[in-house]
Design a protein around this motif. Structure first.
Motif, short mmCIF file in Angstrom:
data_model
loop_
_atom_site.label_atom_id
_atom_site.label_comp_id
_atom_site.label_asym_id
_atom_site.label_seq_id
_atom_site.Cartn_x
_atom_site.Cartn_y
_atom_site.Cartn_z
N ALA A 2 0.24 -31.17 73.03
CA ALA A 2 0.92 -29.69 73.01
C ALA A 2 0.28 -29.28 74.00
N GLU A 3 -0.68 -29.54 75.42
CA GLU A 3 -1.43 -29.21 76.08
C GLU A 3 -0.91 -29.19 77.15
N LEU A 4 0.43 -30.81 77.39
CA LEU A 4 1.69 -30.46 78.78
C LEU A 4 2.51 -29.48 78.57
N ALA A 5 2.83 -29.27 77.20
CA ALA A 5 4.58 -28.16 77.21
C ALA A 5 3.42 -26.31 77.58
N CYS A 6 2.29 -26.19 76.72
CA CYS A 6 1.72 -25.26 76.95
C CYS A 6 1.74 -25.01 78.90
N ASN A 7 1.04 -25.58 79.61
CA ASN A 7 0.68 -25.32 80.16
C ASN A 7 1.86 -25.26 81.36
N ALA A 8 3.24 -26.18 81.17
CA ALA A 8 4.15 -26.32 81.39
C ALA A 8 5.26 -25.10 81.17
N ALA A 9 4.95 -24.37 80.67
CA ALA A 9 5.49 -23.10 79.55
C ALA A 9 4.65 -21.86 81.20
N ALA A 10 3.07 -22.40 80.57
CA ALA A 10 2.31 -21.17 81.24
C ALA A 10 2.85 -20.92 83.34
N ARG A 11 3.20 -22.36 83.56
CA ARG A 11 3.73 -22.34 85.16
C ARG A 11 5.31 -21.69 85.00
N ALA A 12 6.35 -22.33 84.21
CA ALA A 12 7.19 -21.75 84.41
C ALA A 12 7.36 -20.06 84.39
N PHE A 13 6.10 -19.38 83.12
CA PHE A 13 5.63 -18.30 83.29
C PHE A 13 5.80 -17.71 84.56
N GLU A 14 4.80 -17.93 85.21
CA GLU A 14 4.01 -17.42 86.47
C GLU A 14 4.95 -17.91 88.15
N SER A 15 4.81 -18.63 88.10
CA SER A 15 5.96 -19.17 88.81
C SER A 15 6.96 -19.73 89.12
#
Ligand code: NDP
Length: 499
Positions: free
Chosen positions: A43-56
């Motif tokens: 869950a941590e990996l997936a949420c971080n990936a979604a957050a990164r893809a949202f920002e940059s």
């Protein structure tokens, strides 16, 4: 046995634990695939990936028009693989191929519709009450979202969330039901990867609600949770999400009244009652599980209803001619049989079915016979609680006032049906019933263009229609002072008198 991997940050991967769990065919009861058992680490990996893809990266740089084009491409790919995706769903949830294939064939429309809306999301210029100001609003995506979905219509219910979220510019992490992960994983390969959705924009974590769902719902980088499932789980998700002030939309359970007036066209109304409860083996949130029948036509109506319901062909859900399939999960099967006992104990009269359907009757392991109880009063548990199975409670009413009172005397407010030939009666009932949808002389119709959602304990927010996109947007107000000099007293808030 087929072994699936999950999809995080554009890569296929096993669960961090290395563990898998079995997914089974409800018709045969046999496991047919292995699915990663994700936990908080995934869950941590997936949420971080979604957050990164949202920002940059490519996603925020993409124009709304290009996002729309991508959504339309996804729609085309769903259409191309509709049969395959439907067959996988039937293998996982045991619903009829005729229903699941109809859903996957219809599903592209959501991607076309929201693809078309992507570059029509606009703010406003606002004529504020201050001179020399130019003010406008921007509509911006809320941020990374989590979707938690149930087993009854897996890809359809993901699509109701995913298409507007992508159109708005959000990124997502999806947790499907533990019972129906496979079709979403196939969708990731055949549709998401193939369409060229950038890494991190759509991520999937498979596994169990309490283990992997809760870390998603509480993750600090997630801005919104869109949940479809049971009311008790929805309440838990809502509470958890509130701690970090996430936006939440909830599509929950129902105990919908399907109301038969004495001026209905009897044969059509009987078919409407049947499709309201026995289609999908009653495993639908909008099941018309409370059948309200006006007393002047009650006996004639029930006689016809029992005759048609008794003719239902039970059997293999992968065959197009089957009309009633198995129940999806063993706990659900036990729950339905439990409610049949409760209804009998409460004094309701079982006029059809009332137990498991044997192989000789076209049934098998997890089959429940289409079941009809008459003599139900609205205070009984069988009238108040969601069974999520092929069990119909028939309740008599005298007149319009009593129909309205019974219809609204329930914690839920998702669907409702009214069968009448009177325009006055239809429009009056549509106003009085407290539910998110009122169908008149039809039942269980949905469309990408029509808002869908619940009153009361049936949910928060709306999916479908142009309105749904608002759930994935937030408003930013921009103030531009284009006067030269001045500015008033810097220690006092600008109001009408000093601006
Ligand atoms: P559940 O509420 O049991 O599960 C829904 C989803 O929530 C599943 O993915 C489940 O995971 C997950 N979940 C379970 N516990 C938690 C938790 N503590 N935190 C986060 N996620 C969790 O519903 P069902 O799957 O049994 O679906 C049936 C229900 O869905 C019915 O009540 C029905 O009315 C409702 N529904 C509503 C619809 C609507 O649009 N209003 C449409 C369709 C269904 P897992 O299963 O993997 O444990």
């Amino acid at each position: 046995m087929k072994r699936y991997q999950t999809y995080i940050d554009g890569k296929w991967t096993d669960a961090a634990s290395g563990k898998v769990f079995e997914t089974s065919d409800p018709y045969t009861g046999e496991p047919w695939a292995l699915v990663p058992e994700c936990d908080a680490r995934d869950a941590e990996l997936a949420c971080n990936a979604a957050a990164r893809a949202f920002e940059s990266g490519p996603w925020p740089a993409m124009t709304a028009t290009a996002r729309g084009r991508l959504l339309r491409k996804m729609g085309d790919l769903i259409a191309k693989h509709a049969k395959h995706l439907a067959e996988i769903e039937v293998r996982d949830n045991g619903k009829l191929i005729s229903e699941m294939y109809a859903q996957t064939q219809y599903l592209p429309e959501w991607y076309y519709y929201y693809g078309g809306l992507a570059d029509k999301i606009t703010g406003q210029t606002i004529p504020v009450d201050k001179p020399d100001h130019f003010c406008y609003t921007l509509k911006e995506p809320v941020g990374p979202c989590v979707f938690i979905t149930p087993w009854n219509s897996p890809l359809m219910l993901v699509g109701w969330k995913l298409a507007p979220a992508l159109a708005a510019g959000c990124t997502v992490v999806i947790k499907p039901s533990e019972f129906t992960s496979a079709s979403l994983l196939e969708f990731m390969k055949l549709v998401v990867e193939e369409a060229g959705v950038p890494p991190g924009v759509i991520n999937v974590v498979t596994g169990f609600g309490a283990v992997v769902g809760e870390p998603l719902v509480t993750h600090p980088k997630i801005a919104k949770v869109a949940f479809t499932g049971g009311t008790a789980t929805g309440a838990r998700v809502n509470e958890l999400a509130a701690r970090t002030f996430k936006k939440v939309s909830l599509e929950l359970g129902g105990k919908s009244p399907n109301i038969m007036f004495d001026d209905c066209i009897l044969d059509e109304a009987v078919n409407g009652a049947i499709s309201g409860i026995f289609a999908a083996t009653g495993q639908t949130c909008i099941a018309g599980s409370r059948l309200l029948v006006q007393e002047s036509i009650h006996d004639k109506f029930v006689e016809k209803l029992v005759e048609v319901a008794a003719s239902a062909k039970l059997g293999n859900p992968q065959l197009f001619e089957t009309q009633v399939g198995p129940v999806t999960t063993p706990p659900q099967y036990q729950k339905i049989l439990g409610y049949i006992d409760i209804a009998k104990g409460e004094g309701a009269k079982c006029v059809l079915g009332g137990g498991p359907a044997t192989a000789a009757e076209g049934g098998g392991k997890y089959f429940v016979k289409p079941t009809i109880f008459t003599g139900v009063n609205n205070k009984m548990r069988i009238a108040q609680e969601e069974v999520f199975g092929p069990v119909l409670s028939v309740i008599k009413f005298k007149d319009e006032a009593e129909a309205i009172q019974i219809a609204n005397d329930i914690a839920y407010g998702l669907g409702s049906g009214v069968w009448t030939q009177s325009v006055r009666r239809a429009t009056m009932m549509a106003q009085k019933i407290k539910a998110g949808t009122v169908w008149v002389n039809t039942y269980r119709a949905v469309s990408f263009t029509m808002p869908f959602g619940g009153y009361k304990a049936s949910g928060l927010g709306r999916e479908n229609g142009a309105e749904a996109i608002e759930g994935y947007l937030q408003t930013k107000s921009v103030w531009i002072n284009n006067a030269v000099g001045g500015g008033g007293n810097p220690f006092v808030m600008k109001t009408a008198s000093n601006s």
